[in-house]
Design an enzyme around this catalytic site. Structure first.
Site, mmCIF file in Angstrom:
data_model
loop_
_atom_site.group_PDB
_atom_site.id
_atom_site.type_symbol
_atom_site.label_atom_id
_atom_site.label_comp_id
_atom_site.label_asym_id
_atom_site.label_seq_id
_atom_site.Cartn_x
_atom_site.Cartn_y
_atom_site.Cartn_z
ATOM 1 C CE1 TYR A 175 -10.217 6.129 7.982
ATOM 2 C CE2 TYR A 175 -9.848 4.212 6.591
ATOM 3 C CZ TYR A 175 -10.562 5.355 6.898
ATOM 4 O OH TYR A 175 -11.622 5.713 6.116
ATOM 5 C CG ASP A 224 -1.522 3.390 6.824
ATOM 6 O OD1 ASP A 224 -0.997 4.392 6.312
ATOM 7 O OD2 ASP A 224 -2.745 3.170 6.811
ATOM 8 C CE LYS A 267 -7.230 10.185 3.958
ATOM 9 N NZ LYS A 267 -7.549 8.929 3.344
HETATM 10 C C1 LIG Z 1 -4.008 6.216 7.824
HETATM 11 C C2 LIG Z 1 -4.985 5.786 6.776
HETATM 12 N N1 LIG Z 1 -4.793 4.634 6.114
HETATM 13 C C3 LIG Z 1 -5.654 4.200 5.156
HETATM 14 C C4 LIG Z 1 -6.761 4.944 4.818
HETATM 15 C C5 LIG Z 1 -7.696 4.430 3.755
HETATM 16 O O1 LIG Z 1 -7.471 5.093 2.564
HETATM 17 P P1 LIG Z 1 -8.609 5.382 1.444
HETATM 18 O O2 LIG Z 1 -9.605 6.308 2.076
HETATM 19 O O3 LIG Z 1 -7.829 5.976 0.330
HETATM 20 O O4 LIG Z 1 -9.217 4.063 1.100
HETATM 21 C C6 LIG Z 1 -6.994 6.156 5.462
HETATM 22 C C7 LIG Z 1 -8.174 6.977 5.108
HETATM 23 O O5 LIG Z 1 -8.525 7.922 5.788
HETATM 24 C C8 LIG Z 1 -6.083 6.593 6.468
HETATM 25 O O6 LIG Z 1 -6.274 7.739 7.149
#
Ligand SMILES: Cc1ncc(COP(=O)(O)O)c(C=O)c1O
Length: 389
Positions: free
Chosen positions: A108, A180, A205
């Site tokens: 990400y 992740d 999400k």
């Molecule tokens: C795969 C993934 N990991 C981590 C994150 C980061 O999360 P947050 O937006 O809750 O900080 C995102 C956010 O879009 C994501 O898509």
């Protein structure tokens, strides 16, 4: 430090989703976990209390969420954070200046930004590789490697990393494997069972699933790593508020139901898009044409609702994301409502253009988060938008 109980782990997935971590409220017997909206707890005497002293350190609503998600992932400990990136920040604080991390090049954009623009300045060193080839992970390992960090499937190119292979490489290097699991969710993929030490989630999400809060969560098996993360969670203090924890906990109760629908509609729409003239390429691990479909079938029990497509020209991609009516043009993913995005100018804008292009994340790419609306309406919406560009 929150720990799952044997009771949490006994039932199957959908039952765990509803019940793990939920204990009837001792005051009134409320079936749903109350929102403990308090910063502190009264003590009967010096050093005599009910296990709760201050809400940065312990909060019953947060603990219920931590136990719930830890049980869903099949791990032992859960730690909730104010966002997915705050959870990543806590993971990185396990390391020390000079330590080396092998990370997926296709993580990400915000993960890449934090690693390269915050942690690299603090003395951590990173090598970004294509994790779909485990040999590249192995080749990047140095004597200073302390962590392997991957997303699978990746956002937005839907590339997979063989978790068992990555787990073996990390173990040989005595490094932590951090996965992740935001895209697949524990409903379809449980990295700890394949050798991961830490599972990271943006609960913003699918786990919450209703696009009404921002949060993060870590699940850990090893008690030494958990001890350290518990210390970091309290000492750095990036904890979520009780109402956001409650919203996420309400979301996880329907995770199994929602993921079934995301998956069914994701498969149907990916197949439809593959046949649709003008769509050059469809990225979805559930399609037999996906180069890692065999691995997807081995390590995932479903493929979810994230589908990316490539259109012939960047201009068509930009126009298409503005032409849908049910699919809302917005950042984020994993909610009950369908969303459309243009990763190169939205979620991955912070990744340098050369790096984006080199890994195939072009301006022609459109990302779809398939919600739980009627799939026929979603297909009609996409058809209308594609016909208009
Ligand atoms: C795969 C993934 N990991 C981590 C994150 C980061 O999360 P947050 O937006 O809750 O900080 C995102 C956010 O879009 C994501 O898509």
């Amino acid at each position: 430090m929150t720990e799952v109980s044997g009771e949490d782990l006994r039932p199957r997935f959908a039952t765990r989703a509803v019940h793990a971590g939920n204990i009837p409220d001792p005051l009134a017997g409320a079936v749903m976990m109350p929102i403990y909206q308090t910063s502190t707890y009264v003590q009967e005497g010096l050093g005599r209390h009910k296990g709760y002293e201050y809400a940065r350190t312990q909060n019953p609503t947060r603990q219920a969420l931590e136990r719930n998600v830890a049980a869903l992932e099949g791990g032992r400990h859960g730690f909730a954070f104010a966002s997915g990136l705050a959870a990543l920040d806590a993971v990185m604080k396990l390391l020390s200046s000079g330590d080396h991390v092998v990370a997926g090049e296709n993580v990400y954009g915000g993960t890449h930004r934090q690693m390269t623009q915050i942690w690299a300045r603090m003395g951590l060193r990173f090598t970004f590789v294509d994790p779909s080839d485990p040999q590249r992970i192995a080749d990047a390992v140095t004597p200073a490697t302390r962590m392997v960090f991957v997303e699978t499937p990746t956002n937005p190119l839907m590339r997979l990393c063989d978790l068992a292979a990555a787990g073996d490489i990390a173990k040989r290097a005595q490094a932590l494997l951090v996965v992740d699991n935001t895209f697949a969710t524990p409903c379809f993929q449980r990295p700890i069972e394949s050798g991961a030490d830490i599972v990271l989630h943006s609960t913003t999400k699918y786990l919450n699933g209703h696009s009404d809060m921002v949060g993060g969560l870590l699940v850990v098996e090893r008690s030494d790593v958990a001890e350290r993360l518990g210390f970091i969670q309290n000492a750095a203090g990036a904890v979520p508020g009780p109402f956001d924890c409650w919203l996420a906990l309400r979301g996880t109760k329907t995770l199994a139901l929602r993921m079934r629908q995301h998956d069914a509609s994701g498969r149907r729409i990916a197949q439809w898009l593959e046949q649709r003239a003008g769509v050059e390429r469809v990225y979805y691990p559930g399609l037999p044409s996906h180069p890692q479909h065999t691995l997807a079938c081995r390590q995932m029990s479903g493929f979810g609702g994230m589908v990316s497509i490539e259109l012939g020209r960047a201009e068509r991609a930009r126009r298409m994301v503005e032409r849908t009516r049910i699919f809302a043009l917005a950042e984020s993913l994993g909610g009950v409502e369908s969303l459309v995005g243009h990763p190169a100018s939205m979620t991955h804008a912070s990744v340098p253009r050369e790096m984006r292009e080199a890994m195939g994340l072009t301006d022609r790419l459109v990302r779809l988060s398939i919600g739980v609306e009627d799939v026929e309406d979603l297909i009609a919406d996409l058809e209308r938008a594609l016909a208009a560009v």
